[in-house]
Design an enzyme around this catalytic site. Structure first.
Site, PDB file in Angstrom:
ATOM      1  N   ASP A   1      -2.906  -1.291   9.587  1.00  0.00           N
ATOM      2  CA  ASP A   1      -2.994  -1.298   8.124  1.00  0.00           C
ATOM      3  C   ASP A   1      -3.664  -2.554   7.575  1.00  0.00           C
ATOM      4  OD1 ASP A   1      -1.616   1.111   8.063  1.00  0.00           O
ATOM      5  OD2 ASP A   1       0.328   0.186   7.665  1.00  0.00           O
TER       6      ASP A   1
ATOM      7  N   ALA B   1       3.528  -1.499   4.274  1.00  0.00           N
ATOM      8  CA  ALA B   1       2.598  -2.485   4.851  1.00  0.00           C
ATOM      9  C   ALA B   1       2.880  -3.919   4.413  1.00  0.00           C
ATOM     10  CB  ALA B   1       1.143  -2.111   4.548  1.00  0.00           C
TER      11      ALA B   1
ATOM     12  N   GLY C   1       4.267  -6.473   6.077  1.00  0.00           N
ATOM     13  CA  GLY C   1       3.810  -7.429   7.095  1.00  0.00           C
ATOM     14  C   GLY C   1       2.292  -7.455   7.181  1.00  0.00           C
TER      15      GLY C   1
ATOM     16  N   VAL D   1      10.769  -4.729   3.129  1.00  0.00           N
ATOM     17  CA  VAL D   1      10.514  -5.027   4.545  1.00  0.00           C
ATOM     18  C   VAL D   1      10.828  -3.793   5.407  1.00  0.00           C
ATOM     19  CG1 VAL D   1      11.283  -6.457   6.500  1.00  0.00           C
ATOM     20  CG2 VAL D   1      11.035  -7.470   4.213  1.00  0.00           C
TER      21      VAL D   1
ATOM     22  N   LYS E   1       0.843  -1.214   0.000  1.00  0.00           N
ATOM     23  CA  LYS E   1       0.000   0.000   0.000  1.00  0.00           C
ATOM     24  C   LYS E   1       0.869   1.251   0.000  1.00  0.00           C
ATOM     25  CE  LYS E   1       0.819   1.460   4.371  1.00  0.00           C
ATOM     26  NZ  LYS E   1       1.445   2.685   4.778  1.00  0.00           N
TER      27      LYS E   1
HETATM   28  O1  C5P Z   1      -1.036  -1.019  14.350  1.00  0.00           O
HETATM   29  P1  C5P Z   1       0.397  -1.385  14.137  1.00  0.00           P
HETATM   30  O2  C5P Z   1       0.834  -2.511  15.033  1.00  0.00           O
HETATM   31  O3  C5P Z   1       0.762  -1.602  12.721  1.00  0.00           O
HETATM   32  O4  C5P Z   1       1.235  -0.107  14.597  1.00  0.00           O
HETATM   33  C1  C5P Z   1       2.631  -0.162  14.809  1.00  0.00           C
HETATM   34  C2  C5P Z   1       3.004   0.997  15.701  1.00  0.00           C
HETATM   35  O5  C5P Z   1       2.809   2.237  15.012  1.00  0.00           O
HETATM   36  C3  C5P Z   1       2.151   1.112  16.948  1.00  0.00           C
HETATM   37  O6  C5P Z   1       2.695   0.351  17.987  1.00  0.00           O
HETATM   38  C4  C5P Z   1       2.209   2.586  17.251  1.00  0.00           C
HETATM   39  O7  C5P Z   1       3.422   2.905  17.902  1.00  0.00           O
HETATM   40  C5  C5P Z   1       2.279   3.205  15.864  1.00  0.00           C
HETATM   41  N1  C5P Z   1       0.968   3.652  15.364  1.00  0.00           N
HETATM   42  C6  C5P Z   1       0.351   4.752  15.939  1.00  0.00           C
HETATM   43  N2  C5P Z   1      -0.849   5.174  15.448  1.00  0.00           N
HETATM   44  C7  C5P Z   1      -1.442   4.570  14.404  1.00  0.00           C
HETATM   45  C8  C5P Z   1      -0.832   3.443  13.796  1.00  0.00           C
HETATM   46  C9  C5P Z   1       0.375   3.023  14.301  1.00  0.00           C
HETATM   47  O8  C5P Z   1       0.880   5.332  16.888  1.00  0.00           O
HETATM   48  N3  C5P Z   1      -2.614   5.026  13.952  1.00  0.00           N
END
Ligand code: C5P
Length: 336
Positions: free
Chosen positions: A180, A144, A146, A139, A19
């Site tokens: 994501d 996105a 993962g 990576v 993405k």
């Molecule tokens: O949701 P995901 O595990 O992909 O997010 C990885 C990290 O990115 C989260 O632990 C957080 O620190 C940050 N994040 C955030 N706000 C979001 C998405 C991600 O702070 N809307």
């Protein structure tokens, strides 16, 4: 992995795109530690492939709700930057789907235990699901990769385990895996709010041409959001110009409207990214922007030929440069 060698078991394959964020505005830190976003996602033609197959004695029912037990193993062809255990988002997807489908005992097993000649496998009392990731999405790059693997695993296992969840149901499961992942389950173009998990489809006509420029060192998403906390303040920039440019297929307008509030946060951690972004504009890009939390930079061009031209000019400035088009649809299910 030789699929079905011990069982003649079924196998499915899902091709899933990366993405882009054409627009990303951070509206502040939330009480749960995440950040409130307004973002426009679009899928782009860089793909991972996720295969999922069952190994086990023939004749056993494989529906997890029927068996109530499942063992899951993971293979991937990427380096140490991609986890091989339960931290891998594809394995977390298997767990999340298993729990939504009523599997009460889902265990992760080391893939090395799955040598086809292993008698323990041949006479296993419960089937193994093997997930095999073939990675091409960069990576730790803000594309996105993962999350795409998690989305593909949900789609593949939903089919393999005959869970019969709809894409909407899978989106709800996906939100528990990562911010994501719900978008990666649907693909196309979407306006997202909240953590990035509340999605509304956006009309996009035509095709856009990109140069995707990756760095050799990943940039952890959490570090970039932390840097945003220290270096940035909320602004209320709106996505309207991006949405309009997508509707009218106007690459020049889209180039001018590309926006990412995480840029100053990522540039504070990697100052060379700012110079590299400016160099992409000097090389003739209509617009250049950080992809998600980076460190990938995206350059929008007016045509496929222009993308190839920018690629040639910039290839020595980056770890890798690739041309790609968007939007790229969603995860596609194929037989193995
Ligand atoms: O949701 P995901 O595990 O992909 O997010 C990885 C990290 O990115 C989260 O632990 C957080 O620190 C940050 N994040 C955030 N706000 C979001 C998405 C991600 O702070 N809307």
């Amino acid at each position: 992995m030789r699929w079905g060698r011990t069982s003649g078991g079924p196998c499915v394959s899902v091709r899933v795109p990366a993405k882009l964020n054409l627009f990303l505005s951070v509206r502040g830190r939330r009480p749960d530690g995440y950040h409130e976003l307004v973002t426009v996602f679009q899928s782009v033609s860089l793909y991972d492939r996720v295969r999922a197959g069952l190994i086990g004695p023939p004749g056993q029912g494989h529906h997890p709700a029927a068996r109530r037990r499942m063992r899951v193993a993971l293979w991937h062809d990427a380096g140490p930057g991609v986890p091989s255990g339960t931290e891998n988002l594809a394995v977390r997807a298997a767990r999340a789907l298993g729990s939504a489908a009523g599997v009460i005992d889902l265990a992760f097993v080391d893939a090395r235990a799955l040598r086809p000649a292993d008698p323990e496998v041949d006479h296993a009392s419960s089937p193994y699901t093997v997930i095999d990731l073939r990675k091409s999405i960069p990576v730790g790059a803000g594309m996105a990769g993962g999350s795409a693997d998690a989305a593909a695993a949900l789609v593949a296992l939903n089919e393999l385990w005959a869970c019969e969840l709809s894409r909407d149901d899978l989106r709800a499961v996906a939100a528990h895996i990562g911010s994501d992942v719900p978008f990666c389950v649907v693909g196309g173009t979407a306006l997202a709010t909240g953590r990035g998990t509340a999605l509304a489809q956006v009309l996009c006509r035509g095709t856009f041409h990109w140069v995707v420029c990756t760095a050799d060192q990943p940039l952890p998403t959490a570090d970039v959001y932390r840097s945003w906390d220290h270096n940035c303040t909320v602004n209320e920039v709106q996505p309207d110009a991006v949405v309009q440019a997508l509707r009218t297929t106007d690459p020049e307008a889209l180039g001018a409207a590309l926006h990412n509030d995480l840029e100053p946060a990522a540039f504070a951690l990697r100052p060379q990214l700012r110079e590299q972004r400016d160099a992409l504009l000097d090389a003739g890009a209509l617009g250049a922007v950080l992809s998600g939390s980076g460190p990938t930079l995206l350059a929008l061009t007016e045509s496929a030929e222009a993308a190839t031209g920018v690629c040639k000019l910039m290839e020595s400035d980056f770890h890798s440069v690739r041309v790609a088009t968007s939007p790229a649809g969603g995860p596609e299910l194929h037989p193995c």
